[in-house]
Design an enzyme around this catalytic site. Structure first.
Site, PDB file in Angstrom:
ATOM      1  CD  GLU A   1      -2.727  -0.994   2.599  1.00 21.75           C
ATOM      2  OE1 GLU A   1      -2.704   0.042   3.290  1.00 21.75           O
ATOM      3  OE2 GLU A   1      -3.424  -1.972   2.878  1.00 21.75           O
TER       4      GLU A   1
ATOM      5  CE  LYS B   1       5.543   4.425   6.942  1.00 29.91           C
ATOM      6  NZ  LYS B   1       5.241   5.775   7.384  1.00 29.91           N
TER       7      LYS B   1
ATOM      8  NE  ARG C   1      -2.384   3.086  12.715  1.00 30.77           N
ATOM      9  CZ  ARG C   1      -1.612   2.002  12.823  1.00 30.77           C
ATOM     10  NH1 ARG C   1      -0.324   2.137  12.967  1.00 30.77           N
ATOM     11  NH2 ARG C   1      -2.158   0.816  12.786  1.00 30.77           N
TER      12      ARG C   1
ATOM     13  NE  ARG D   1       2.989   5.502  16.277  1.00 35.08           N
ATOM     14  CZ  ARG D   1       3.868   5.162  15.336  1.00 35.08           C
ATOM     15  NH1 ARG D   1       3.666   5.509  14.097  1.00 35.08           N
ATOM     16  NH2 ARG D   1       4.944   4.507  15.647  1.00 35.08           N
TER      17      ARG D   1
ATOM     18  CD  GLU E   1      -0.656   7.984   8.423  1.00 35.43           C
ATOM     19  OE1 GLU E   1      -0.948   7.156   9.323  1.00 35.43           O
ATOM     20  OE2 GLU E   1       0.401   8.626   8.432  1.00 35.43           O
TER      21      GLU E   1
ATOM     22  CG  PHE F   1      -4.308   1.620   6.881  1.00 34.74           C
ATOM     23  CD1 PHE F   1      -4.116   0.775   7.939  1.00 34.74           C
ATOM     24  CD2 PHE F   1      -3.916   2.955   7.003  1.00 34.74           C
ATOM     25  CE1 PHE F   1      -3.550   1.224   9.113  1.00 34.74           C
ATOM     26  CE2 PHE F   1      -3.338   3.420   8.176  1.00 34.74           C
ATOM     27  CZ  PHE F   1      -3.161   2.542   9.236  1.00 34.74           C
TER      28      PHE F   1
ATOM     29  NE  ARG G   1       8.101  -0.762  16.754  1.00 29.32           N
ATOM     30  CZ  ARG G   1       7.682   0.305  16.085  1.00 29.32           C
ATOM     31  NH1 ARG G   1       7.566   0.255  14.778  1.00 29.32           N
ATOM     32  NH2 ARG G   1       7.365   1.412  16.713  1.00 29.32           N
TER      33      ARG G   1
ATOM     34  CE  LYS H   1       9.171   1.919  10.226  1.00 25.92           C
ATOM     35  NZ  LYS H   1       8.944   2.808  11.321  1.00 25.92           N
TER      36      LYS H   1
END
Ligand code: AMP
Length: 586
Positions: free
Chosen positions: A271, A273, A278, A294, A324, A365, A441, A447
């Site tokens: 996708e 970025k 966020r 976020r 986002e 997303f 994470r 990313k």
């Protein structure tokens, strides 16, 4: 429970920097806290009276605190201020002056934890005329009944200056130690500052379960109460609540496309970025929309435009989406870097004007919760399909993130180019069959911000070599194309070509190609008609006054000829500028 008990704990915590000892102190204390006090205690241990996602603010600055201290003790503001200058910390000042005062009056009522929290919470609710007076009264009321040491912590809590070094990890472990110690058999020994557990694996499972419960609820109070009353099964059943933010899933990073594929598998989704911020959007059963950042701050008030788009364009009664928000220039329609819109996040006034001046587009997303059910365990693929069904896209208001399903490196490269050209930071790889892991994470989302994207550059000049290379043009001036179709230089390259034909593209071959194109001879330097295009790799794009493009390539190397490309197909200056920008962000 008396506030003094908690203050004892604060004092003990302040005496150690050891994480395990802190955990032990808190866990022992938690065993004695009643269910009713649990919520308050958990918050106060983190130095607050509202959960982190709650947008209410206590709103007491140092000035007001000085006044309250003066009201509580009868000591003049000037004197207190002098003491403050000496001590540098209003908490300490409170302790000192309340001590002096107490010796005089001998007044002492017991302060409960509940009373402290109630009064501080009331501070956040006051508004309008007479607010300062009423706030002063509420604080002074606490301070007149507080012991000196208690007043220190009250002042620090109100000012948001508690620093006792208790992070999320300590809180999580303390809950396990407090409520599951018998099950797991945890023994802490102070002398060794170490723990013994009967079975590490089981211990880790409990830690994970508590962490998961925290990630979905964002309230240690809730987690502690559940652990105590309902045990591990209760924790397992804890689910997110619409209206309360859940921790967002975070991304790992990859430096190469291969590395990204290795983690997310093939085929994968890639996708754009986006370079925004966020937004987790919630819609509850009453139709209320709440928006969180976020860091889980409630920004619903700051983004009425976004709330409206979510309300109007996302079908469904109850849901949580992940997205986002990206700023764009109203006139040109182009995306703007995050800094330009970041001021909207903290804004308290002129909100409507801000949404006109700094419009944002929501790029959705993911979806985490839908119609009464958590869907974090559904595959990404399914969640995305659901989004495609329920989001009515309206460009410049709310759209789905641009996505492509890929297995080939060259497709990723192409999409990366599209992403950068549209002003984005790079790409996000997503594994198609992965769940959504709040707060983690993990390798479900990767990313990928800088490809060492090669450039196609036209050769506009060259230089004859020296020594055994003297019969060859061995160093090349390379250029990209600017907006007006002119060739502008971005540097020189000589690495990458071979001396022997058999080894690849050779100096000899290049010389043959360039010689007929020479238009100008100046000693060893020649200018050539821009006809030959080569692919050039590099370490980094740098700003440079040396070349007319304003950029230079660090460690450039020739990768090969781009026979299929004419000089007008060379990389544009605009593209190089964007690559430079995206490089800065990574
Ligand atoms: P970073 O902040 O560099 O760790 O990158 C992760 C952040 O990228 C996420 O927290 C999102 O705010 C943002 N982001 C932008 N576009 C996307 C996307 N398509 N999918 C997921 N996250 C995205």
């Amino acid at each position: 429970m008396d506030y003094s008990k908690l203050v004892d704990v604060y004092e003990q915590l302040n005496k150690t920097t050891k994480r395990l000892e802190k955990t032990h102190i808190i866990s022992e204390f938690l065993k004695d806290v009643s269910i009713d006090d649990t919520e308050h205690v958990m918050l106060l241990l983190e130095g607050r009276v509202f959960p982190s996602y709650d947008s209410r603010e206590i709103g007491v600055a140092s000035r007001l605190m000085l006044k309250s201290l003066s009201t509580a003790t009868g000591i003049s503001v000037d004197k207190i201020e002098n003491e403050w200058k000496k001590q540098g910390d209003l908490g300490l000042v409170a302790e000192i002056i309340v001590k002096t005062k107490k010796q005089e009056t001998l007044h002492s009522a017991k302060l409960t934890i509940k009373k402290v929290v109630d009064n501080i919470r009331k501070l956040a609710e006051l508004e309008g005329e007479g607010t300062v007076e009423r706030k002063t009264q509420l604080i002074a009321e606490l301070l007149t009944s507080a012991k000196p040491i208690e007043s220190k912590y009250i002042v620090k809590t109100i000012l948001g200056e508690m620093r006792i070094g208790v992070g999320e990890g300590v809180m999580r472990d303390a809950i396990v130690w407090a409520f599951f110690d018998k099950k797991i058999g945890i023994k802490y020994t102070q002398e060794m500052n170490d723990i013994e557990v009967e079975d590490r694996e089981i211990y880790n499972k409990y830690l994970d379960e508590v962490q998961r419960a925290y990630d979905v609820s964002n309230e240690f109070a809730e987690v502690a109460k559940t652990a105590r009353l309902k045990g591990i099964e209760g924790l397992k059943n804890m689910e997110m609540n619409v209206g309360i933010p859940i921790k967002v899933m975070l991304a790992l990073k990859a430096d190469t496309i291969e590395e990204a594929f290795e983690t997310v598998g093939k085929p994968a989704a890639v996708e754009f970025k986006y370079d925004g911020f966020r937004i987790q959007g919630h819609k509850d059963e009453k139709g209320n929309i709440r928006l969180f950042t976020r860091r889980l701050e409630d920004v619903t008030k700051q983004f009425p435009d976004v709330a409206e788009s979510v309300r109007r364009n996302v079908k469904g009664k109850i849901f949580i989406i992940d997205s986002e928000a990206v700023g764009y220039n109203r006139k040109t329609g182009r995306y703007m870097p995050f800094q330009n819109i970041s001021q909207r996040i903290k804004r308290k006034y002129d909100i409507d004007k801000m949404s006109v001046d700094f419009p944002v587009e929501l790029n959705v997303f993911d979806i985490i919760y839908y119609e009464g059910k958590s869907i974090i365990n559904e595959s990404f693929d399914k969640r995305r399909k659901l989004l495609e069904k329920i989001v009515r896209q309206e460009p410049k208001k709310i759209v789905l993130s641009r996505i492509k399903i890929v297995s080939e490196k060259k497709d990723v490269e192409k999409f990366f180019k599209d992403a950068v050209n549209a002003g984005n930071e790079g790409l996000m790889f997503k594994s198609l069959d992965s769940p959504y892991k709040p707060g983690a994470r993990v390798g479900y989302m990767i990313k990928f911000k800088h490809i060492m994207e090669t450039l196609d550059l036209a050769i506009v000049g060259a230089e004859w070599g020296e020594g055994k290379r003297s019969k060859w043009l061995s160093s090349y001036t390379i250029a990209c194309v600017d907006d007006n179709g002119n060739f502008v230089e971005v540097g020189r390259v000589s690495t990458g070509l071979k001396e022997k034909k058999e080894e690849g593209l050779s100096f000899e071959e290049m010389t043959k190609l360039l010689k007929p194109l020479i238009i100008n001879d100046k000693g060893k330097e020649v200018k050539v008609k821009p006809r030959v295009v080569i692919e050039v790799g590099y370490e980094e794009i740098q700003k440079s006054p040396t070349y007319e493009s304003g950029f230079a390539l660090r460690f450039p190397r020739v990768i090969g000829l781009r026979v299929e490309k004419g000089p007008n197909d060379a990389s544009t200056l605009d593209y190089i500028t964007k690559l430079y920008e995206s490089q800065k962000k990574s």
